[in-house]
Design a protein around this motif. Sequence first.
Motif, mmCIF file in Angstrom:
data_model
loop_
_atom_site.group_PDB
_atom_site.id
_atom_site.type_symbol
_atom_site.label_atom_id
_atom_site.label_comp_id
_atom_site.label_asym_id
_atom_site.label_seq_id
_atom_site.Cartn_x
_atom_site.Cartn_y
_atom_site.Cartn_z
ATOM 1 N N MET A 13 0.838 -1.189 0.000
ATOM 2 C CA MET A 13 0.000 0.000 0.000
ATOM 3 C C MET A 13 0.878 1.246 0.000
ATOM 4 S SD MET A 13 -3.167 1.101 0.066
ATOM 5 C CE MET A 13 -4.091 -0.297 0.687
ATOM 6 N N ALA A 14 0.624 2.125 -0.979
ATOM 7 C CA ALA A 14 1.376 3.373 -1.045
ATOM 8 C C ALA A 14 0.730 4.414 -0.154
ATOM 9 C CB ALA A 14 1.431 3.877 -2.486
ATOM 10 N N ALA A 15 1.401 5.540 -0.006
ATOM 11 C CA ALA A 15 0.927 6.578 0.904
ATOM 12 C C ALA A 15 -0.434 7.114 0.502
ATOM 13 C CB ALA A 15 1.943 7.714 0.959
ATOM 14 N N THR A 47 16.515 11.327 -12.060
ATOM 15 C CA THR A 47 17.972 11.416 -11.984
ATOM 16 C C THR A 47 18.509 12.473 -12.935
ATOM 17 O OG1 THR A 47 18.115 9.066 -11.383
ATOM 18 C CG2 THR A 47 20.114 10.106 -12.224
ATOM 19 N N ARG A 48 17.938 12.525 -14.140
ATOM 20 C CA ARG A 48 18.379 13.535 -15.101
ATOM 21 C C ARG A 48 18.143 14.940 -14.556
ATOM 22 N NH1 ARG A 48 15.899 11.235 -20.848
ATOM 23 N NH2 ARG A 48 16.782 9.139 -20.686
ATOM 24 N N ARG A 49 17.054 15.108 -13.846
ATOM 25 C CA ARG A 49 16.733 16.430 -13.289
ATOM 26 C C ARG A 49 17.457 16.698 -11.975
ATOM 27 N NH1 ARG A 49 15.563 17.894 -18.012
ATOM 28 N NH2 ARG A 49 13.431 17.611 -18.748
ATOM 29 N N ARG A 50 18.211 15.709 -11.516
ATOM 30 C CA ARG A 50 18.996 15.835 -10.295
ATOM 31 C C ARG A 50 18.124 16.187 -9.101
ATOM 32 N NH1 ARG A 50 24.496 18.964 -12.532
ATOM 33 N NH2 ARG A 50 25.020 17.370 -14.095
ATOM 34 N N LEU A 51 17.022 15.474 -8.980
ATOM 35 C CA LEU A 51 16.104 15.656 -7.871
ATOM 36 C C LEU A 51 16.105 14.420 -6.986
ATOM 37 C CD1 LEU A 51 12.971 17.205 -9.646
ATOM 38 C CD2 LEU A 51 14.707 18.413 -8.325
ATOM 39 N N SER A 52 15.987 14.614 -5.697
ATOM 40 C CA SER A 52 15.794 13.491 -4.797
ATOM 41 C C SER A 52 14.324 13.085 -4.833
ATOM 42 C CB SER A 52 16.187 13.881 -3.370
ATOM 43 O OG SER A 52 15.278 14.853 -2.868
ATOM 44 N N GLN A 53 14.022 11.923 -4.295
ATOM 45 C CA GLN A 53 12.629 11.496 -4.219
ATOM 46 C C GLN A 53 11.810 12.471 -3.397
ATOM 47 O OE1 GLN A 53 12.864 7.474 -2.742
ATOM 48 N NE2 GLN A 53 13.152 6.612 -4.796
ATOM 49 N N LEU A 54 12.398 13.005 -2.338
ATOM 50 C CA LEU A 54 11.681 13.964 -1.499
ATOM 51 C C LEU A 54 11.400 15.254 -2.262
ATOM 52 C CD1 LEU A 54 10.482 14.877 1.170
ATOM 53 C CD2 LEU A 54 12.792 15.542 1.919
ATOM 54 N N GLU A 55 12.398 15.752 -3.009
ATOM 55 C CA GLU A 55 12.189 16.990 -3.768
ATOM 56 C C GLU A 55 11.091 16.816 -4.807
ATOM 57 O OE1 GLU A 55 16.605 19.073 -3.784
ATOM 58 O OE2 GLU A 55 16.279 17.283 -5.014
ATOM 59 N N LEU A 56 11.087 15.674 -5.505
ATOM 60 C CA LEU A 56 10.039 15.427 -6.494
ATOM 61 C C LEU A 56 8.687 15.308 -5.810
ATOM 62 C CD1 LEU A 56 9.023 14.853 -9.312
ATOM 63 C CD2 LEU A 56 9.722 12.459 -9.034
ATOM 64 N N ALA A 57 8.646 14.631 -4.676
ATOM 65 C CA ALA A 57 7.380 14.468 -3.950
ATOM 66 C C ALA A 57 6.812 15.819 -3.537
ATOM 67 C CB ALA A 57 7.600 13.590 -2.719
ATOM 68 N N LEU A 58 7.647 16.717 -3.062
ATOM 69 C CA LEU A 58 7.175 18.038 -2.656
ATOM 70 C C LEU A 58 6.628 18.817 -3.850
ATOM 71 C CD1 LEU A 58 9.990 19.043 -0.129
ATOM 72 C CD2 LEU A 58 7.624 18.408 0.403
ATOM 73 N N ARG A 59 7.295 18.694 -4.988
ATOM 74 C CA ARG A 59 6.829 19.401 -6.188
ATOM 75 C C ARG A 59 5.507 18.837 -6.694
ATOM 76 N NH1 ARG A 59 12.034 20.758 -10.112
ATOM 77 N NH2 ARG A 59 13.389 21.655 -8.501
ATOM 78 N N ALA A 60 5.312 17.534 -6.508
ATOM 79 C CA ALA A 60 4.122 16.863 -7.051
ATOM 80 C C ALA A 60 3.024 16.674 -6.006
ATOM 81 C CB ALA A 60 4.518 15.518 -7.633
ATOM 82 N N ASP A 61 3.186 17.285 -4.827
ATOM 83 C CA ASP A 61 2.198 17.147 -3.754
ATOM 84 C C ASP A 61 1.954 15.673 -3.424
ATOM 85 O OD1 ASP A 61 0.437 18.043 -1.828
ATOM 86 O OD2 ASP A 61 -1.289 18.075 -3.188
ATOM 87 N N SER A 62 3.037 14.936 -3.270
ATOM 88 C CA SER A 62 2.968 13.520 -2.945
ATOM 89 C C SER A 62 3.882 13.260 -1.748
ATOM 90 C CB SER A 62 3.393 12.690 -4.164
ATOM 91 O OG SER A 62 3.270 11.307 -3.912
ATOM 92 N N SER A 63 4.372 12.046 -1.604
ATOM 93 C CA SER A 63 5.283 11.713 -0.508
ATOM 94 C C SER A 63 6.486 10.966 -1.077
ATOM 95 C CB SER A 63 4.589 10.847 0.543
ATOM 96 O OG SER A 63 4.318 9.559 0.013
ATOM 97 N N ALA A 64 7.619 11.085 -0.411
ATOM 98 C CA ALA A 64 8.806 10.367 -0.848
ATOM 99 C C ALA A 64 8.561 8.865 -0.828
ATOM 100 C CB ALA A 64 9.992 10.734 0.047
#
Length: 285
Positions: free
Chosen positions: A6-8, A30-47
């Motif tokens: 189950m995901a968040a 990886t190409r955008r050099r983002l961590s999972q947390l940074e992407l999650a914050l941008r996409a209103d999701s969770s790491a």
Amino acid sequence: MAARAMAADGTTAPSSPGGAIGPLLRGWRTRRRLSQLELALRADSSARHISFVETGRARPSEEMVLRLADRLDVPVRERNALLLAAGYAPRFTETALDDPAMGALREGLTRLLRGYEPYPALVVDGTYTVVAANRGVAMLLEGVPERLLTPPLNAMRLTLHPEGLASRIRNLPQWRGHLLDQMGRQLALHRSPALRALYEEVAAYPPPERSGEPSGETVAVTEEGASGPLFALPMVIEHDGRTLSFVSSISTFNTPMDVTVAELAIETFVPADPATVTYLASLTP
């Protein structure tokens, strides 16, 4: 029965179609050099959810796929690939430019190119095939061998081929480096075998030989132009016994919903010195 994780946000999918999106998403992140947390914050999701998607433990919703693609600035064609990998139908159409539905677009591009005359302007697709050009471009191509002008024309090939414009570009090393860097940046975004093949072809072209100059030697461009410091790298080119200087600008369509439109680019050439302005003005009837 296969176990489900189950995901968040409540999505599940270890055994459902769509697990192939994980490596693709990880690659773009990886190409955008983002961590999972940074992407999650941008996409209103969770790491945690991003991690589950990337490892195939969760299947993102169609809306989430599109949101992640937007936050990662994924090209439109590749957004379709992400949707397919997640088990959804492609969202973006790919309409041929000669399709009747593209009539208004073609007319608009034609008007734009004509309105820019006498300055050169052209429209290219994602592999630099010329789909439209104005008389300013035709002027620059005068003297290019007919075999290089056989459709479909390719802007990179015409510019960098030793028998094309390269033989007349006075600052060829700088301009060639600029064009190859431009293609390299595109290759980092697009999985395009055709673009890769074009890059390898034009990068392997030998430098043209100039009469009275050693092979490969070109005139250097200084930091000072005829009317002051240069504001951008120009293309300095010989034409009809004159030396013309241009800087280029590339425009694309905002928020395209069609792959073909998304990959079109309009390149315009602005005179970089008064002499070029005066000469082009003299060509206007």
